[in-house]
Design a protein around this motif. Sequence first.
Motif, PDB file in Angstrom:
ATOM      1  N   ARG A   1      44.564  32.878  43.016  1.00  0.00           N
ATOM      2  CA  ARG A   1      44.494  32.359  41.654  1.00  0.00           C
ATOM      3  C   ARG A   1      44.687  30.839  41.658  1.00  0.00           C
ATOM      4  NH1 ARG A   1      45.197  35.436  37.487  1.00  0.00           N
ATOM      5  NH2 ARG A   1      43.571  36.489  38.664  1.00  0.00           N
TER       6      ARG A   1
ATOM      7  N   GLN B   1      44.476  33.894  32.425  1.00  0.00           N
ATOM      8  CA  GLN B   1      44.780  33.195  33.679  1.00  0.00           C
ATOM      9  C   GLN B   1      45.361  31.818  33.405  1.00  0.00           C
ATOM     10  OE1 GLN B   1      40.896  33.468  35.426  1.00  0.00           O
ATOM     11  NE2 GLN B   1      41.349  35.392  36.457  1.00  0.00           N
TER      12      GLN B   1
ATOM     13  N   GLU C   1      52.423  33.444  37.397  1.00  0.00           N
ATOM     14  CA  GLU C   1      51.735  34.724  37.369  1.00  0.00           C
ATOM     15  C   GLU C   1      52.713  35.872  37.609  1.00  0.00           C
ATOM     16  OE1 GLU C   1      50.828  32.154  39.198  1.00  0.00           O
ATOM     17  OE2 GLU C   1      48.868  31.563  38.413  1.00  0.00           O
TER      18      GLU C   1
ATOM     19  N   GLU D   1      47.346  42.103  36.363  1.00  0.00           N
ATOM     20  CA  GLU D   1      46.460  41.594  35.314  1.00  0.00           C
ATOM     21  C   GLU D   1      46.719  42.273  33.971  1.00  0.00           C
ATOM     22  OE1 GLU D   1      44.613  39.096  35.678  1.00  0.00           O
ATOM     23  OE2 GLU D   1      44.373  38.880  37.841  1.00  0.00           O
TER      24      GLU D   1
END
Lengths: 413, 249
Positions: free
Chosen positions: A280, B99, B106, B115
């Motif tokens: 990411r 995101q 995260e 997610e």
Amino acid sequence: MATLTPTEIGSGHEGNIRDQITAYGQRLKNGEMGALPAVIALLALVVLFASLSPFFLTTMNFANLFVQAAQLTVLASALVFVLLLAEIDLSAGVTAGVGMALFVVLHQMMGLNWIISIIAALALGSLVGWTIGIFVAKIGVPSFVVTLGLFLGFQGLMLVMLGDGGLFRLDVPELKAIMNSNMPVWGGWLMLAIMVVVSLGLGFYDRARRNKAGVANRPVALMLSRVALIAVLGGVAVAAMSVNRSVSVVPIDGVPIVIPIVIAILFIGTFVLDRTTFGRHLYAVGGNPEAARRAGIKVAKIRITAFIICSTLAVVSGILAASRIGAIESTAGRSIVLSGVAAAVVGGVSLFGGRGRLIHAAIGALVIAIIDNGLGLIGLPAGVNFLVTGAVLIAAATIDALSRKRSGGGVRV
Amino acid sequence: MDVPLIELSGVKKSFGPVDVLKGIDFKAYAGQVTALVGDNGAGKSTLIKGLSGVQPYDEGVVKFAGEEAHLHSPRHSGALGIEVVYQDLALCDNLDIVQNMFLGREEVTQGTLDEGSMEFQATKALQSLSVRTVKSVRQKVSSLSGGQRQTVAIARSVLRNAKLVILDEPTAALGVAQTEQVLNLVRRLADNGIGVIIISHNLADVFQVCDSINVLYLGRMVASLKTSETNQADVVGYITGTKTMEGVA
Ligand SMILES: Nc1ncnc2c1ncn2[C@@H]1O[C@H](COP(=O)(O)OP(=O)(O)O)[C@@H](O)[C@H]1O
Ligand SMILES: [Mg+2]
């Protein structure tokens, strides 16, 4: 998205299959084309060459094509990690060469065990990547310049290590087998079965996790049809490679050993990019380094790691190259890197950073391999191959630039 | 009025021989929108950079919720719940809304990105601000309008459990409709109990959404007014230096 009322915030996972298809069309319109242009090009090339050469669609050529593409896929995948950062590694090819030169020195000159020598070659790749990363991320030298310097320097280093005109036959049967031998027929089917089971498993795992979190899931049929597509396409390919494709009395059948190796690399790489914080953050740094920095991401560390992965994977592609030709030359890896960049970009990896996947590298590598293979079969002069590959690269980069404009990215300096 | 969420007393900041902040007193309250206005070069950005910890003050006392606080670095400010939404937004175009909202923090379960959980929380944060303009939290930020991007940036601070959100010129680049959206959002942020400081050149915006107005003039706080007790002409006077708290200069 018919099922959403205007006050609701969705996630694109809602709705039936038709809604999903509409949403996909919308993404295409927004310029998020991904690998689609490359897939279309791939199909067009297959049709073109199949009509021009009766030999193109034979099982022998089919297997060759995959082996050819496999090596390029690994190099292009390596490059994806730095292209995602809008960086480049022009030294990837010669890094592979130097890695294999070290292998020759350790194993064939000094008699060290071949496994240890391969590990040393991979470690050298990591060291090279780390060095490039330090220059780029800590000192601020453009990667184009650092790696162009290494591109020149490593050619000299290889000459020093292996001698002018040095050519060493690869004397490790296990390594030669990678590109030149096949798994038993059942091995190919087992490979496909594992792929299907893993795809299904991950699909259901993701759905379970989304359910637990209380967010919508796409129709299960969509996931199942994706797995079915893998099963069908893979089934056709494995079946084609399972029949005897030999033109002599010695039978040749089975999926080449390199195929599961490349699929494993693609799977692990994709897993890292899609499912880990490192992945990411890599995309984030490629998209907007300043935003990444403000979000607390250690930008330099991400950059250095990307270069380490790139150079290490490049050495893996060097192993495949050495296996294919059965030798290591002091000129190895000079011309291949541009094909690697071409493969990635043709497959849909953006040169502007932040956009691209490993599957794009694989599809692009297939396109480049098919052009190479097909033009060879129809007997055009060698120069045409370079001309066509160059034209395809420019076309791909143009699509990249145009779709970037359409998606509102603009030109970043 | 109860304890201010943030209280500055006698804050000073110099760059070499240039005194940019010359002893500032300033208060902002939870659940209120506090405007910081002033001409270019008055010191607004410098004041904000001190609060965010990017550029600590030289002198003066900072109290956060009544307790003395030392804002030496963005980490100190972040730990207290001070979030700055910068003019240039700091979003990644190539990532989607979820995101971006979770960038750098995260959620990971079983070794991989969760997610579903992130999507859920991002959606909830947007819903808590009654955002209606965003169709899908999985849209790429590159496909969003200026107002929507501002919305995402603000919602990100909500997600981080911000207690004080500082907005630097949030409507500067926006059209009429989008400005309206963002101002509504700012109001709801305060209605949710968050303290909001907003820097703006647009007095119409300021009068529409702010509870109090603070005017900086050449490094001094020349006026701290309740919006209900003043008018645009007065504020313009303070900004341009033709009016002071004691009377017309
Ligand atoms: N890093 C710096 N070094 C020197 N002078 C600065 C610096 N930052 C701001 N200044 C000066 O401080 C004054 C106030 O700047 P700033 O806080 O940006 O004002 P505003 O945001 O109200 O327009 C200006 O005169 C500016 O030139
Ligand atoms: Mg300013």
